[in-house]
Scaffold this active site. Sequence first.
Site, short mmCIF file in Angstrom:
data_model
loop_
_atom_site.label_atom_id
_atom_site.label_comp_id
_atom_site.label_asym_id
_atom_site.label_seq_id
_atom_site.Cartn_x
_atom_site.Cartn_y
_atom_site.Cartn_z
N HIS A 178 11.83 1.33 1.84
CA HIS A 178 10.99 0.83 0.73
C HIS A 178 9.55 0.63 1.24
O HIS A 178 9.02 -0.49 1.23
CB HIS A 178 11.55 -0.49 0.20
N ASP A 220 4.81 -0.97 -4.27
CA ASP A 220 5.18 -0.61 -5.64
C ASP A 220 5.34 0.90 -5.69
O ASP A 220 4.74 1.64 -4.91
CB ASP A 220 4.10 -1.07 -6.63
N GLY A 221 6.16 1.39 -6.62
CA GLY A 221 6.25 2.82 -6.85
C GLY A 221 7.24 3.56 -5.97
O GLY A 221 7.28 4.80 -6.00
N ASN A 222 8.08 2.88 -5.20
CA ASN A 222 8.99 3.56 -4.28
C ASN A 222 10.03 4.44 -4.99
O ASN A 222 10.32 5.54 -4.55
CB ASN A 222 9.71 2.52 -3.41
N GLY A 223 10.59 3.93 -6.11
CA GLY A 223 11.59 4.71 -6.83
C GLY A 223 11.00 5.99 -7.40
O GLY A 223 11.56 7.07 -7.22
N ARG A 224 9.85 5.87 -8.07
CA ARG A 224 9.21 7.06 -8.63
C ARG A 224 8.81 8.04 -7.53
O ARG A 224 9.01 9.25 -7.66
CB ARG A 224 7.96 6.64 -9.42
N LEU A 225 8.27 7.52 -6.43
CA LEU A 225 7.87 8.39 -5.34
C LEU A 225 9.07 9.09 -4.72
O LEU A 225 8.99 10.26 -4.33
CB LEU A 225 7.11 7.59 -4.29
#
Length: 350
Positions: free
Chosen positions: A198, A202-207
């Site tokens: 992680h 922010d934005g780890n899932g989308r990335l």
Amino acid sequence: MSFKIDTLKITPEILSLIAEIDEFKGAWKALGTLAPERLSALRRVATIESVGSSTRIEGSTLSDRDVERLLSNLDIKTFDTRDEQEVVGYAKVMETVFSNFEHIDLTENHIKQFHRDLLAFSSKVERHRGEYKTHPNHVSAFDAEGKEVGVIFETASPFDTPHLMQELIAWTNDAFEEKHLHPLLIVTIFIVVFLEIHPFSDGNGRLSRILTTLLLLRAGYIYVPYSSLESVIEQSKDSYYLALRRTQGTIRTDDPEWNTWVTFFLHSLQQHKRRLEKKIESERIMIGTLPELSLEILELVKERGRITIGEVVTLIGANRNTAKKHLRDLVAANHLAQHGTGKGTWYSRT
């Protein structure tokens, strides 16, 4: 290396899934012989689905129709809501990957650049763009009022993140070069370890889903943009999170449990390619049986989301009575759905 791969059990189910996906990969050259404009339309629909699904997984409330309207008006320079900001950022990075994947190696610089572009329109996280986290970002559970009730999963510390990312990227590139492990398994392991680290605030899932597409394209699965893997994930979101958690919590132990995540992810890729097979078959049947004007009408509906008789007459130059007949035939054949009556009638894809 701080994680072990030798505990991955290559089961008959995993072998069967890989074989099915690879068979489709090999057949794509024959399947992908649709006219360029038909393939372009497939990719456009899949992109809208992917952008919508990936952002909804992270809490966005925008529908695919909302996403389509937003992406058709990108000359706007500022976007009011966080949902809009995330959609536009995701769409722009996806287009970069689709257009340039052959020239984008897996490096820290490229990952950070993707993150910077992903959050380019999100002013509230400006100082975090393209930089690894500086504070812990454990995955927590929240109650109905938004109060944190406990930590579900502890991610890597800010101190450990840089060297863990360097290790993961080096392992992934070496694994692709050495070819001791199947490319699909390399991608699968990269994604779960990336999410276990992680690395960003922010934005780890989308990335992670953008990097999935990049790695699959670079591994030769060039059909990926024509169907939405993100949509498959969204529709099995509970299973997605459950598989992630079961594997993530064991990655740094002496006995990592890879198989739960690997099996889930390969099943998702199987579902993704089966959806595309159905789309291609529908396109072939349509092309083989429909008149040229009907095909033009369907293309317009794909581009615009909905259409009226007047728009068919204006945009295609068809006679009004002829346009009505083709629209009736397309509705009867279940290619289009009719909405409303009289002058207010409009049509959409079924």
